[in-house]
Design an enzyme around this catalytic site. Sequence first.
Site, short mmCIF file in Angstrom:
data_model
loop_
_atom_site.label_atom_id
_atom_site.label_comp_id
_atom_site.label_asym_id
_atom_site.label_seq_id
_atom_site.Cartn_x
_atom_site.Cartn_y
_atom_site.Cartn_z
N TYR A 88 -14.27 21.05 -42.96
CA TYR A 88 -13.98 21.77 -41.71
C TYR A 88 -15.08 21.47 -40.69
O TYR A 88 -14.80 21.19 -39.52
CB TYR A 88 -13.91 23.27 -42.00
CG TYR A 88 -13.66 24.13 -40.78
CD1 TYR A 88 -12.37 24.32 -40.29
CD2 TYR A 88 -14.71 24.78 -40.14
CE1 TYR A 88 -12.13 25.13 -39.19
CE2 TYR A 88 -14.48 25.59 -39.03
CZ TYR A 88 -13.20 25.76 -38.56
OH TYR A 88 -12.97 26.55 -37.46
N LYS A 117 -14.75 19.68 -37.00
CA LYS A 117 -15.17 20.34 -35.76
C LYS A 117 -16.22 19.51 -35.03
O LYS A 117 -16.23 19.46 -33.79
CB LYS A 117 -15.68 21.74 -36.06
CG LYS A 117 -14.59 22.72 -36.47
CD LYS A 117 -13.50 22.82 -35.40
CE LYS A 117 -12.43 23.83 -35.73
NZ LYS A 117 -11.38 23.92 -34.69
#
Length: 259
Positions: free
Chosen positions: A166, A170
């Site tokens: 994740y 990002k």
Amino acid sequence: MTELTRHVRYDSLKDRVAVVTGGGSGIGRTIVTALAAQGVRVGFLDIDEAGGAGTIAEAQALATPREPLFRACDLTDLDALARAIREFREALGPVDILVNNAARDDRHATADITPAFFDDRIAVNLRHYVFAVQAVVGDMTAKGEGSIVNLGSISWRIGQGDMPLYLACKAGISGLTRGLAREFGKSGVRVNTVMPGWVMTERQRRLWLTPEGEAKLEAAQCLAGRLAPDDIAAMVLYLASDQSRMCTAQEFVVDGGWI
């Protein structure tokens, strides 16, 4: 939606067309209703059909000038994504605003990552951003203007644990924003990243908020209080509007002063 976005008015947004991904709950739902309250013709996507219906119901309760249009879509299915955006264009008109919001912050350890899980996390949290841009940017360059807002996160900046893929996605979104801004800037298309801190959505409260996390948040933020989805939607409205006409290739951090 709260007073923060309910009463602000951007005249330049009225009757524009926006596509929002992940609009069935949380930050995405608030972005959809905030845009609709400005008179924007909003089409939004979410894999959760019940959540999409909930967003429509909220817009109706707020009596927004424009009722959003929903399409259920698994954003990892790129053919379905392209088809949904074509349907929005046919129903609403050429796209002026894209808000790439959909993502999942499921926790995972590096030792547990398989090639299939790696590919899935990239597909869920980054890949569809690229192909949504690809599907709408022609509308924007033809008009000579447009705004793309990519939702990032401060999580990779603060080195948050328990979800390395994740964080990688990002961080990649910030790089993607810079590259797209350079590629399409001369055509009048602006591309920016909004980087939220820890926003108190229902999902965050249910899954991740603990007394220890609350104490960490208290210590980390400069400002007292809790971030709400409206705080993020307010920044998205600004970046979608003409008031931000010379803002591009930037990261706009909304985190209460965490980083």
